[in-house]
Design an enzyme around this catalytic site. Structure first.
Site, PDB file in Angstrom:
ATOM      1  CB  CYS A  13      33.599  43.652  63.094  1.00 49.73           C
ATOM      2  SG  CYS A  13      32.655  44.610  64.248  1.00 49.73           S
ATOM      3  CD  GLU A  18      41.461  55.153  52.305  1.00 46.59           C
ATOM      4  OE1 GLU A  18      40.290  55.283  53.066  1.00 46.59           O
ATOM      5  OE2 GLU A  18      41.935  54.116  52.558  1.00 46.59           O
TER       6      GLU A  18
END
Length: 353
Positions: A200, A42
């Site tokens: 997207c 992350e």
């Protein structure tokens, strides 16, 4: 199609169904999906694409396979494995957080939102990503990909980096999380990131194959190019500086360690000054040699987030240093890979040396 608690949230159901068939299931931090590996991925994925991160992630894990290994490492060793990935504050915070975990949490990441958020470099979204993927706990994330998906799906206007826009986005993210089936939180978190990264996308999104297209406000109203609202643009200022590439009689190169804050913090780089006069003063105070006959190398251009740097590098052969200095070190070419160097400086040295 994946079932949803109460069947009330098509966003969650359609997204999970799409993920099962088209999501990314073979990323290295997913096997095994431990808290340490999730956390490391992350941090590396902040402002960096998956394809770029994977080799750095694997190399970093090879050197620091566990959180205590990272905490016990020297700063130079950590920065050397991060060098080239950019945004070096992430590496400094990662190292500091590992030390904090050893000191306060028994060498493990805490399974608590507030405790995670309190660690250096872990914001609310990163804390949620760790909890949801490592332990499948029901916490929302709101990284760049998720902001883009939610603003388009719900038709939210305004730059999503503003608190007034971010607050309703968090509320929507939390509402969707409440409808995720038990045991699917890790998949749901990954699904959001995958959808934003592959379909997207920021430009030219693949709406015709998007699982959310039927209920997407931006798709329905033809506003995918407008949402999310772009950040007001600004012209990056230009800055000039001078650096010296000095070599001694053994062919070693003089490197200087940067301060712990600011640009290229804690990395080893070439001695640098804002002006030629300031560089001459620094040279006269520290180096046994002359700068007058130095060779001017091509100007090195590098863009930071807040400005664009034009760095004039002067190359010279010198006798040595007048006095030893803890932040200055003569380094042989073969020893440079063990030090953390900024990518543009490393490339320059590889080309010149």
């Amino acid at each position: 199609m994946a079932s949803v608690a109460g069947g009330s949230d098509p966003f969650v159901a359609h997204l999970l169904h799409w993920f099962d068939g088209h999501g990314r299931h073979d990323l290295p931090w997913q096997h095994p999906r431990t808290p340490y590996r999730v956390w490391l991925s992350e941090i590396m994925l902040q402002q960096t694409q998956v394809a770029t991160v994977i080799p750095y992630f694997l190399k970093f894990l090879h050197h620091f396979p566990t959180l205590p290994d990272l905490a016990a490492a020297e700063n130079d060793a950590v920065m050397a494995q991060w060098a080239g990935l950019g945004y070096y504050a992430r590496a400094r915070n990662l190292h500091a957080a590992a030390k904090r975990c050893v000191a306060d949490h028994g060498g493990e990441l805490p399974r608590d939102l507030d405790a995670l958020h309190a660690l250096p470099g872990i914001g609310r979204s990163t804390a949620g990503a760790i909890l949801s993927q490592a332990w499948k706990d029901p916490f929302a994330i709101l990284d760049g990909n998720v902001k883009r998906v939610l603003t388009r799906y719900h038709g939210i206007e305004g730059f999503p980096g503003l608190p007034a826009v971010e607050r309703p986005l968090w509320a929507l993210a939390d509402a969707h999380v409440a409808q995720v089936p038990v045991g699917r939180m890790a998949d749901y978190t990954q699904a959001q990131m995958d959808l934003g990264a592959t379909l997207c996308t920021r430009s030219r999104p693949s709406c015709v194959i998007c699982p959310l297209q039927e209920r997407c406000v931006a798709r329905r109203e033809g506003r995918t190019a407008e949402l999310p609202t772009a950040k007001p643009s600004k012209v990056l200022p230009e800055r000039e500086a001078v650096a010296v590439l000095l070599q001694d009689g053994q062919g070693r190169t003089l490197l200087q360690k940067r301060p712990e804050t600011g640009i290229w913090a804690s990395l080893w780089t070439l001695p640098q000054a804002d002006t030629g006069l300031a560089m001459q003063d620094w040279f006269d105070a520290h180096v046994d040699g002359a700068l007058e006959d130095a060779q001017a190398l091509p100007v090195l251009q590098h863009t930071f987030s807040h400005y664009r740097l034009q760095l004039q590098v002067l190359r010279a052969r010198v006798s040595g240093l007048k006095v030893d200095h803890p932040m200055l070190r003569w380094v042989a070419a073969g020893d440079m890979p063990a030090l953390g160097l900024p990518a543009p400086i490393r490339k320059l040295l590889e080309a010149v040396l």
